[in-house]
Design a protein around this motif. Structure first.
Motif, PDB file in Angstrom:
ATOM      1  N   HIS A  52      48.768  41.453  58.119  1.00  0.00           N
ATOM      2  CA  HIS A  52      47.447  41.919  57.708  1.00  0.00           C
ATOM      3  C   HIS A  52      47.192  41.716  56.219  1.00  0.00           C
ATOM      4  O   HIS A  52      46.063  41.440  55.813  1.00  0.00           O
ATOM      5  N   LEU A  53      48.225  41.848  55.415  1.00  0.00           N
ATOM      6  CA  LEU A  53      48.082  41.699  53.962  1.00  0.00           C
ATOM      7  C   LEU A  53      49.335  41.040  53.418  1.00  0.00           C
ATOM      8  O   LEU A  53      50.433  41.597  53.524  1.00  0.00           O
ATOM      9  N   ASP A  54      49.148  39.854  52.898  1.00  0.00           N
ATOM     10  CA  ASP A  54      50.259  39.086  52.346  1.00  0.00           C
ATOM     11  C   ASP A  54      50.175  39.157  50.819  1.00  0.00           C
ATOM     12  O   ASP A  54      49.211  38.677  50.213  1.00  0.00           O
ATOM     13  N   LEU A  55      51.197  39.742  50.198  1.00  0.00           N
ATOM     14  CA  LEU A  55      51.223  39.948  48.759  1.00  0.00           C
ATOM     15  C   LEU A  55      52.081  38.877  48.107  1.00  0.00           C
ATOM     16  O   LEU A  55      53.257  38.714  48.455  1.00  0.00           O
ATOM     17  N   VAL A  56      51.520  38.160  47.154  1.00  0.00           N
ATOM     18  CA  VAL A  56      52.238  37.105  46.439  1.00  0.00           C
ATOM     19  C   VAL A  56      52.034  37.323  44.945  1.00  0.00           C
ATOM     20  O   VAL A  56      51.111  38.018  44.513  1.00  0.00           O
ATOM     21  N   PRO A  95      38.298  43.249  55.028  1.00  0.00           N
ATOM     22  CA  PRO A  95      37.339  42.139  55.070  1.00  0.00           C
ATOM     23  C   PRO A  95      37.988  40.791  55.342  1.00  0.00           C
ATOM     24  O   PRO A  95      38.065  39.918  54.473  1.00  0.00           O
ATOM     25  N   ALA A  96      38.475  40.588  56.559  1.00  0.00           N
ATOM     26  CA  ALA A  96      39.072  39.313  56.933  1.00  0.00           C
ATOM     27  C   ALA A  96      38.107  38.527  57.815  1.00  0.00           C
ATOM     28  O   ALA A  96      37.162  39.068  58.397  1.00  0.00           O
ATOM     29  N   GLU A  97      38.341  37.201  57.907  1.00  0.00           N
ATOM     30  CA  GLU A  97      37.500  36.371  58.753  1.00  0.00           C
ATOM     31  C   GLU A  97      37.577  36.813  60.198  1.00  0.00           C
ATOM     32  O   GLU A  97      36.573  36.877  60.909  1.00  0.00           O
ATOM     33  N   SER A  98      38.798  37.134  60.629  1.00  0.00           N
ATOM     34  CA  SER A  98      39.019  37.622  61.990  1.00  0.00           C
ATOM     35  C   SER A  98      40.128  38.664  61.941  1.00  0.00           C
ATOM     36  O   SER A  98      40.900  38.710  60.976  1.00  0.00           O
ATOM     37  N   PRO A  99      40.235  39.517  62.928  1.00  0.00           N
ATOM     38  CA  PRO A  99      41.279  40.545  62.907  1.00  0.00           C
ATOM     39  C   PRO A  99      42.694  39.984  62.844  1.00  0.00           C
ATOM     40  O   PRO A  99      43.620  40.673  62.423  1.00  0.00           O
ATOM     41  N   GLN A 100      42.895  38.741  63.276  1.00  0.00           N
ATOM     42  CA  GLN A 100      44.233  38.155  63.264  1.00  0.00           C
ATOM     43  C   GLN A 100      44.604  37.555  61.914  1.00  0.00           C
ATOM     44  O   GLN A 100      45.772  37.260  61.678  1.00  0.00           O
ATOM     45  N   ASP A 101      43.637  37.345  61.047  1.00  0.00           N
ATOM     46  CA  ASP A 101      43.920  36.714  59.755  1.00  0.00           C
ATOM     47  C   ASP A 101      44.454  37.744  58.760  1.00  0.00           C
ATOM     48  O   ASP A 101      44.047  38.909  58.759  1.00  0.00           O
ATOM     49  N   ALA A 102      45.350  37.280  57.908  1.00  0.00           N
ATOM     50  CA  ALA A 102      45.911  38.120  56.843  1.00  0.00           C
ATOM     51  C   ALA A 102      45.194  37.821  55.534  1.00  0.00           C
ATOM     52  O   ALA A 102      44.857  36.674  55.239  1.00  0.00           O
ATOM     53  N   ILE A 103      44.946  38.854  54.791  1.00  0.00           N
ATOM     54  CA  ILE A 103      44.334  38.710  53.475  1.00  0.00           C
ATOM     55  C   ILE A 103      45.445  38.483  52.451  1.00  0.00           C
ATOM     56  O   ILE A 103      46.361  39.297  52.324  1.00  0.00           O
ATOM     57  N   MET A 104      45.362  37.381  51.747  1.00  0.00           N
ATOM     58  CA  MET A 104      46.355  37.072  50.720  1.00  0.00           C
ATOM     59  C   MET A 104      45.901  37.654  49.386  1.00  0.00           C
ATOM     60  O   MET A 104      44.797  37.369  48.929  1.00  0.00           O
ATOM     61  N   VAL A 105      46.750  38.457  48.792  1.00  0.00           N
ATOM     62  CA  VAL A 105      46.470  39.114  47.514  1.00  0.00           C
ATOM     63  C   VAL A 105      47.427  38.539  46.469  1.00  0.00           C
ATOM     64  O   VAL A 105      48.649  38.642  46.625  1.00  0.00           O
ATOM     65  N   ALA A 106      46.876  37.930  45.442  1.00  0.00           N
ATOM     66  CA  ALA A 106      47.666  37.442  44.305  1.00  0.00           C
ATOM     67  C   ALA A 106      47.730  38.552  43.262  1.00  0.00           C
ATOM     68  O   ALA A 106      46.689  38.977  42.746  1.00  0.00           O
TER      69      ALA A 106
END
Length: 478
Positions: free
Chosen positions: A179-183, A45-56
């Motif tokens: 695609h998925l940025d984990l912080v 569920p991203a705004e666009s296919p190029q955006d990465a979802i940030m997961v805290a």
């Protein structure tokens, strides 16, 4: 009349359904229906296919269930806290009666595939499927408990005063950082609710972010390393393994203090050596079979066993010196001087020095033999003079026959005196030899006693130095 009743009943049912539909169409039901109408939980569920979802991502450590040193597996009870933004789960609160937050089952929405990389569970069932809280701006907060079995490299170099660093390597299995940025939610894991453990003390739980690059993918993977730093509570091992070893090692001192005539010195040393071997086997059962390092407690047991083995050898040497006087000559002069003068003075054994200086052991010197022979000759001459005087008197008053009888008695008396003098000389020589043998054995016994005390002090000092040198290797002691 019946038709009227039927019509009224149908009208009432219809009115109830209409009212219920209106009520259900308002509020939460209408919101959930609207959100889930075209929602797919398999689509990122991203705004666009190029955006990465940030997961805290955050981890709260609740309990250390088990630390299996032999299999090197850590079992922990943790609470996982995840936050991300789902662009498909946004709404305007004004359109839905001012609702800003709703709760949905986590199985009905998309979730990041965060897995434990160093998992060691053959029956992994994943995280508990709890509900997730969703805000009107699309922020998803999912809190779920889990039990992790993770592999942990156990460092037993300082066992039982060791400190272990076990990591929980968490990251996405399928999505790279584009695609998925984990912080991490915080700079460290949450340990405020940690349950007291009887074997381990939780020191800290730092977290480190890593971008792992693999040959398969263009972009790296984001990983979070939660390091659980725990220190072993050593009181149990000190009282059950170290203190008995120290007491058994102290008993070795008694093998030097035990008299050589008791005949149990070597037996005591061998019994102590066997006891240490049994304790070493108990220690080996609690530690992982590794050849990388030698544990501290194993070093201590091995050193103690070596010292006890050396003490057995020294005891055999003392026994050899103690019984050497039965088949050897007198100790060399330099050996007697070294043992009875210098070593006895250093070890404060004044009795041995006085015995050596005063020569209190009674003896009959070989120089007494000529004097005894002179006494025998003098006695023989006196008796001979008396016999001559008696002979002259008899010659003046006796006949020829009686003269012959007097000469015979004189010869027999002289032979008897000669026999007595010879036997006395042999008795004196025999006593002289026995006294010399006793003195020689006493000298070897005294030397053995002095050397035994010397070995006792050397063994005691060596044991203390070896023990301190081993335990000072522990970082918390040094």
């Amino acid at each position: 009349m019946d038709r009227l009743k039927i019509v009224l009943a149908l009208a009432a049912v219809l009115l109830f359904n209409v009212i219920q539909g209106v009520l259900c169409a308002t509020g939460t039901y209408r919101l959930v229906t609207t959100l889930m109408q075209n929602y797919s939980k398999v689509v990122r569920p991203a705004e666009s296919p190029q955006d990465a979802i940030m997961v805290a991502y955050g981890v709260a450590l609740q309990q250390i269930i088990d630390m299996d040193e032999r299999n090197q597996i850590l079992t922990t009870n943790v609470w996982l806290r995840q936050h991300w933004t789902d662009a498909s789960l946004r709404w305007n609160p004004e359109d839905f009666d001012g609702i800003t937050k709703i709760t949905l089952p986590s199985t009905d929405i998309w979730k990041p595939d965060i897995v434990l990389y160093n998992i060691a569970d053959d029956k992994f069932e994943g995280i508990m499927k709890t509900n997730a809280e969703i805000s009107h701006d699309g922020l998803v907060s999912w809190y779920a408990p889990a039990i992790f079995k993770s592999s942990c490299k156990i460092n037993i170099q300082y066992f039982p005063f060791d400190e272990q660093h076990c990591r929980l390597d968490l990251g996405s299995w399928a999505f790279t950082i584009n695609h998925l940025d984990l912080v991490a939610r915080r700079n460290s894991g949450d340990i405020d609710s940690f349950i007291h453990n009887g074997e381990w003390v939780l020191k800290r739980m730092p977290v480190e972010r890593e971008l792992a690059k693999y040959d398969c993918c263009e972009y790296p993977y984001a990983l979070l390393h939660f390091t659980i730093v725990v220190q072993r509570r050593s009181l149990f091992y000190v009282f059950n393994l170290l203190v008995p070893c120290m007491l058994v090692s102290a008993l070795t001192m008694l093998s030097f203090y035990l008299p050589a005539d008791a005949g149990e010195k070597v037996t005591l040393c061998i019994t102590i050596l066997l006891s240490l071997t049994v304790f070493l086997l108990l220690v080996a059962e609690t530690m992982p079979p590794t050849s990388d390092v030698i544990p501290l407690i194993a070093q201590y047991y091995l050193t103690t066993m070596i010292l006890v083995s050396v003490s057995t050898l020294l005891t055999v040497i003392v026994l050899h010196i103690h019984h050497r006087g039965a088949y050897a000559s007198r100790p060399p002069a330099w050996f007697r001087k070294l043992a009875m003068d210098y070593l006895a003075r250093v070890l404060c054994l004044r009795s041995c020095r006085s015995l050596h200086g005063a020569q209190t052991v009674p003896r009959i010197s070989f120089e007494n033999a000529p004097a005894m022979r002179e006494v025998n000759n003098t006695m023989y001459k006196n008796v001979n003079m008396d016999c001559n005087q008696l002979e002259m008197n008899n010659m003046m008053a006796a006949t020829t026959k009686r003269d012959v009888l007097g000469v015979g008695r004189r010869n027999r008396l002289q032979q008897t005196l000669d026999l007595i003098a010879g036997n006395l000389g042999k008795i004196v020589e025999r006593y002289e030899e026995e006294d010399m043998d006793k003195e020689m054995r006493f000298e070897w016994i005294r030397i053995a006693y002095i050397i035994d005390r010397l070995f006792m002090w050397v063994f005691g000092l060596t044991t203390i130095i070896a023990t301190l040198s081993i335990f000072l290797q522990v970082p918390s002691f040094g």
